[in-house]
Design a protein around this motif. Sequence first.
Motif, PDB file in Angstrom:
ATOM      1  N   PHE A  25       0.910  -1.031   0.032  1.00 58.28           N
ATOM      2  CA  PHE A  25       0.167  -0.005  -0.264  1.00 58.28           C
ATOM      3  C   PHE A  25       0.940   1.253  -0.007  1.00 58.28           C
ATOM      4  O   PHE A  25       1.645   1.276   0.686  1.00 58.28           O
ATOM      5  N   SER A  26       0.473   2.217  -0.877  1.00 56.28           N
ATOM      6  CA  SER A  26       1.371   3.541  -0.888  1.00 56.28           C
ATOM      7  C   SER A  26       0.555   4.425  -1.803  1.00 56.28           C
ATOM      8  O   SER A  26      -0.281   4.218  -2.285  1.00 56.28           O
ATOM      9  N   TRP A  27       1.071   5.693  -1.919  1.00 61.42           N
ATOM     10  CA  TRP A  27       0.565   6.723  -2.680  1.00 61.42           C
ATOM     11  C   TRP A  27       1.560   6.975  -3.860  1.00 61.42           C
ATOM     12  O   TRP A  27       1.485   8.280  -4.315  1.00 61.42           O
ATOM     13  N   TRP A  28       2.306   6.298  -4.347  1.00 61.44           N
ATOM     14  CA  TRP A  28       3.165   6.357  -5.299  1.00 61.44           C
ATOM     15  C   TRP A  28       2.643   6.291  -6.589  1.00 61.44           C
ATOM     16  O   TRP A  28       2.616   5.128  -7.302  1.00 61.44           O
ATOM     17  N   THR A  29       1.990   7.278  -7.048  1.00 61.11           N
ATOM     18  CA  THR A  29       1.394   7.035  -8.390  1.00 61.11           C
ATOM     19  C   THR A  29       1.728   8.084  -9.490  1.00 61.11           C
ATOM     20  O   THR A  29       1.552   7.936 -10.664  1.00 61.11           O
ATOM     21  N   ALA A  30       2.751   9.153  -9.080  1.00 61.75           N
ATOM     22  CA  ALA A  30       2.940  10.298 -10.152  1.00 61.75           C
ATOM     23  C   ALA A  30       4.338   9.900 -10.585  1.00 61.75           C
ATOM     24  O   ALA A  30       4.926   8.763 -10.239  1.00 61.75           O
ATOM     25  N   GLY A  31       4.538  10.631 -11.670  1.00 66.14           N
ATOM     26  CA  GLY A  31       5.909  10.172 -12.307  1.00 66.14           C
ATOM     27  C   GLY A  31       7.209  10.244 -11.546  1.00 66.14           C
ATOM     28  O   GLY A  31       7.075  11.110 -10.550  1.00 66.14           O
ATOM     29  N   GLY A  32       7.859   9.306 -11.407  1.00 66.83           N
ATOM     30  CA  GLY A  32       9.252   9.136 -10.538  1.00 66.83           C
ATOM     31  C   GLY A  32       8.776   8.343  -9.486  1.00 66.83           C
ATOM     32  O   GLY A  32       9.597   7.194  -9.086  1.00 66.83           O
ATOM     33  N   GLU A  33       7.480   8.445  -8.789  1.00 67.75           N
ATOM     34  CA  GLU A  33       7.147   7.575  -7.691  1.00 67.75           C
ATOM     35  C   GLU A  33       6.949   6.153  -8.329  1.00 67.75           C
ATOM     36  O   GLU A  33       7.349   5.139  -7.697  1.00 67.75           O
ATOM     37  N   ALA A  34       6.070   6.242  -9.199  1.00 65.03           N
ATOM     38  CA  ALA A  34       5.649   4.893  -9.724  1.00 65.03           C
ATOM     39  C   ALA A  34       6.720   4.043 -10.248  1.00 65.03           C
ATOM     40  O   ALA A  34       6.958   2.865 -10.009  1.00 65.03           O
ATOM     41  N   GLU A  35       7.856   4.857 -11.026  1.00 68.22           N
ATOM     42  CA  GLU A  35       8.512   4.106 -11.511  1.00 68.22           C
ATOM     43  C   GLU A  35       9.568   3.568 -10.521  1.00 68.22           C
ATOM     44  O   GLU A  35      10.042   2.512 -10.735  1.00 68.22           O
ATOM     45  N   GLY A  36       9.926   4.421  -9.236  1.00 70.11           N
ATOM     46  CA  GLY A  36      10.657   3.884  -8.391  1.00 70.11           C
ATOM     47  C   GLY A  36       9.994   2.488  -7.610  1.00 70.11           C
ATOM     48  O   GLY A  36      10.841   1.675  -7.316  1.00 70.11           O
ATOM     49  N   LEU A  37       8.772   2.668  -7.346  1.00 70.78           N
ATOM     50  CA  LEU A  37       7.909   1.461  -6.761  1.00 70.78           C
ATOM     51  C   LEU A  37       8.207   0.285  -7.657  1.00 70.78           C
ATOM     52  O   LEU A  37       8.312  -0.718  -7.286  1.00 70.78           O
ATOM     53  N   GLN A  38       8.142   0.643  -8.925  1.00 71.24           N
ATOM     54  CA  GLN A  38       8.116  -0.600  -9.951  1.00 71.24           C
ATOM     55  C   GLN A  38       9.529  -1.245  -9.779  1.00 71.24           C
ATOM     56  O   GLN A  38       9.794  -2.804 -10.020  1.00 71.24           O
ATOM     57  N   GLU A  39      10.563  -0.350  -9.613  1.00 73.61           N
ATOM     58  CA  GLU A  39      11.797  -1.004  -9.602  1.00 73.61           C
ATOM     59  C   GLU A  39      11.855  -2.047  -8.245  1.00 73.61           C
ATOM     60  O   GLU A  39      12.628  -3.095  -8.475  1.00 73.61           O
ATOM     61  N   LEU A  40      11.400  -1.766  -7.158  1.00 73.58           N
ATOM     62  CA  LEU A  40      11.445  -2.649  -6.222  1.00 73.58           C
ATOM     63  C   LEU A  40      10.899  -4.037  -6.410  1.00 73.58           C
ATOM     64  O   LEU A  40      10.996  -5.067  -6.066  1.00 73.58           O
ATOM     65  N   PHE A  41       9.396  -3.737  -7.257  1.00 68.81           N
ATOM     66  CA  PHE A  41       8.650  -4.756  -7.443  1.00 68.81           C
ATOM     67  C   PHE A  41       9.496  -5.935  -8.036  1.00 68.81           C
ATOM     68  O   PHE A  41       9.471  -6.816  -8.229  1.00 68.81           O
ATOM     69  N   ASN A  42      10.336  -5.076  -9.434  1.00 66.34           N
ATOM     70  CA  ASN A  42      10.830  -5.948 -10.264  1.00 66.34           C
ATOM     71  C   ASN A  42      12.073  -6.927  -9.614  1.00 66.34           C
ATOM     72  O   ASN A  42      12.189  -8.074  -9.597  1.00 66.34           O
ATOM     73  N   ILE A  43      12.699  -6.231  -8.483  1.00 64.22           N
ATOM     74  CA  ILE A  43      13.815  -7.053  -7.859  1.00 64.22           C
ATOM     75  C   ILE A  43      13.132  -8.008  -6.859  1.00 64.22           C
ATOM     76  O   ILE A  43      13.477  -9.262  -6.769  1.00 64.22           O
ATOM     77  N   PHE A  44      11.802  -7.718  -6.345  1.00 63.06           N
ATOM     78  CA  PHE A  44      11.106  -8.621  -5.754  1.00 63.06           C
ATOM     79  C   PHE A  44      10.876  -9.959  -6.457  1.00 63.06           C
ATOM     80  O   PHE A  44      10.863 -11.037  -5.958  1.00 63.06           O
ATOM     81  N   SER A  45      10.329  -9.622  -7.278  1.00 66.23           N
ATOM     82  CA  SER A  45       9.545 -10.567  -8.344  1.00 66.23           C
ATOM     83  C   SER A  45      10.979 -11.466  -8.947  1.00 66.23           C
ATOM     84  O   SER A  45      10.569 -12.890  -9.207  1.00 66.23           O
ATOM     85  N   LYS A  46      11.825 -11.001  -9.062  1.00 65.09           N
ATOM     86  CA  LYS A  46      13.101 -11.823  -9.615  1.00 65.09           C
ATOM     87  C   LYS A  46      13.252 -12.981  -8.581  1.00 65.09           C
ATOM     88  O   LYS A  46      13.602 -14.124  -8.818  1.00 65.09           O
ATOM     89  N   ALA A  47      13.458 -12.543  -7.290  1.00 63.06           N
ATOM     90  CA  ALA A  47      14.019 -13.381  -6.014  1.00 63.06           C
ATOM     91  C   ALA A  47      12.488 -14.201  -5.909  1.00 63.06           C
ATOM     92  O   ALA A  47      12.748 -15.385  -5.098  1.00 63.06           O
ATOM     93  N   ASN A  48      11.165 -13.905  -6.110  1.00 63.69           N
ATOM     94  CA  ASN A  48      10.047 -14.526  -5.420  1.00 63.69           C
ATOM     95  C   ASN A  48       9.068 -14.632  -6.849  1.00 63.69           C
ATOM     96  O   ASN A  48       7.958 -14.018  -6.778  1.00 63.69           O
ATOM     97  N   PRO A  49       9.579 -15.366  -7.645  1.00 70.21           N
ATOM     98  CA  PRO A  49       8.695 -15.259  -8.975  1.00 70.21           C
ATOM     99  C   PRO A  49       7.186 -15.950  -8.658  1.00 70.21           C
ATOM    100  O   PRO A  49       6.489 -15.320  -9.627  1.00 70.21           O
ATOM    101  N   GLY A  50       6.846 -16.868  -7.869  1.00 73.12           N
ATOM    102  CA  GLY A  50       5.416 -16.975  -7.716  1.00 73.12           C
ATOM    103  C   GLY A  50       4.514 -16.228  -7.127  1.00 73.12           C
ATOM    104  O   GLY A  50       3.449 -16.393  -6.986  1.00 73.12           O
ATOM    105  N   VAL A  51       5.189 -15.130  -6.686  1.00 72.91           N
ATOM    106  CA  VAL A  51       4.259 -14.251  -5.532  1.00 72.91           C
ATOM    107  C   VAL A  51       3.584 -13.284  -6.616  1.00 72.91           C
ATOM    108  O   VAL A  51       4.341 -12.244  -7.203  1.00 72.91           O
TER     109      VAL A  51
END
Length: 408
Positions: A25-51
């Motif tokens: 849960f966050s309020w990161w939807t604007a330019g820069g914020e959304a991209e930053g969050l996505q980076e975290l998701f990408n790293i997480f998904s690589k290590a936890n592919p089924g989640v």
Amino acid sequence: MFRKMSLLVVMLLAVAVFAAKIEIFSWWTAGGEAEGLQELFNIFSKANPGVEIINATVAGGAGAQAKAVLKTRMLGGDPPDTFQVHAGHELIDTWVKTGFMEPITFLYKQEGWDKAMPKGILDIVSYNGELWSVPVNIHRANVLWYNKAIFDKYGLKPPTTFEEFFQVADVLKSHGVIPFALGTKDGWEAAHAFETVLIGKLGAEGYKGLWTGETKWSDPRVTDALETFAKMLTYVNPDHSARTWDEACALIAEGKAAMNIMGDWAVGYFYAKNFKDFGWTLAPGNAGIFDALSDSFGLPKGAKNRDTVIAFLKVLGSKEGQVAFNLKKGSIPARTDVDKSLFPEYQRSAMDDWLKHEIVPSVMHGAAASEGWVTEFKDVISLFVARPDVKVTQKALINIAISQGVAQ
Ligand code: BGC
């Protein structure tokens, strides 16, 4: 045939029920914020592919809408697995002291974060000898951004004092350029700018004292700050009430306005929009002061996917996570052991300043005072934008402090 099919249905159901998920849960939807969050998701998904990641965002800068939604969910016993929260009073007063969080001191020890993060940051996520959230960054609130091409065109230098600010603003106005971009749509942006005016007029100690009672809100420097802010408001875009913080930044990127005062998520916005012709200096009178805040995430009691949250928090605190996220977000890592040369010029300068400037906690972003105070502060300053009555406003600010138990 029939038995095979029902077996398949049962298996599918099991997958649906037990499939690993995490709701962030966050309020990161604007330019820069959304991209930053996505980076975290990408790293997480690589290590936890089924989640499966559920990206539960509620738009509105500074959590203008998200915080209320979060409160309803937490009080209703439906916490997200983890949520964005400012380190400092917002985390500790709103969620820790009230018993909604689990401590994560074990993670700090396990991951070595207690060594990798500075004491000042560890302090603001600590309570009762435990650590309660993972700071993913350090943002600076007191930056004045400007459009370089406009400044060059009119031979202007970025202002460092209020006097220079008004001189520059007058020149810009005479050429039909909006001097000072502002968006007040979400109700916090003016209070954000005003926070930097308070710092500019009271200095670091005087400003900090406002939140502890050492500086009285009746101080003539507060009067001066209000008068000065009222004057600054005469240089803003007329459509400010229809714009959000990022839409005000857009005025700078589009060359329609020359300056704004915003936290360094603005640079994340500029990166996301590929706008490169920006310059920065500190808000008027803020030389040598770093107005700081930090975004963090913790472990709510009753999180449905506790183990998965812990895996996500590990990404947030990791070097890789902090670098990837902050490169997009505009902030600097909370860890001090990252390679500075990976970052663009603005962030390298923020890293230097973080070590040598005097640090003050941002009020608008949860570090300086409890959420109740912040909300009233922002509402009073919003009213001031509509009706800039210095006397009435100063009285209201005094009363808020009293109602917060801070003698005046
Ligand atoms: C947060 C930033 C965010 C900004 C605008 C601040 O309160 O700390 O992460 O980018 O609000 O939404």
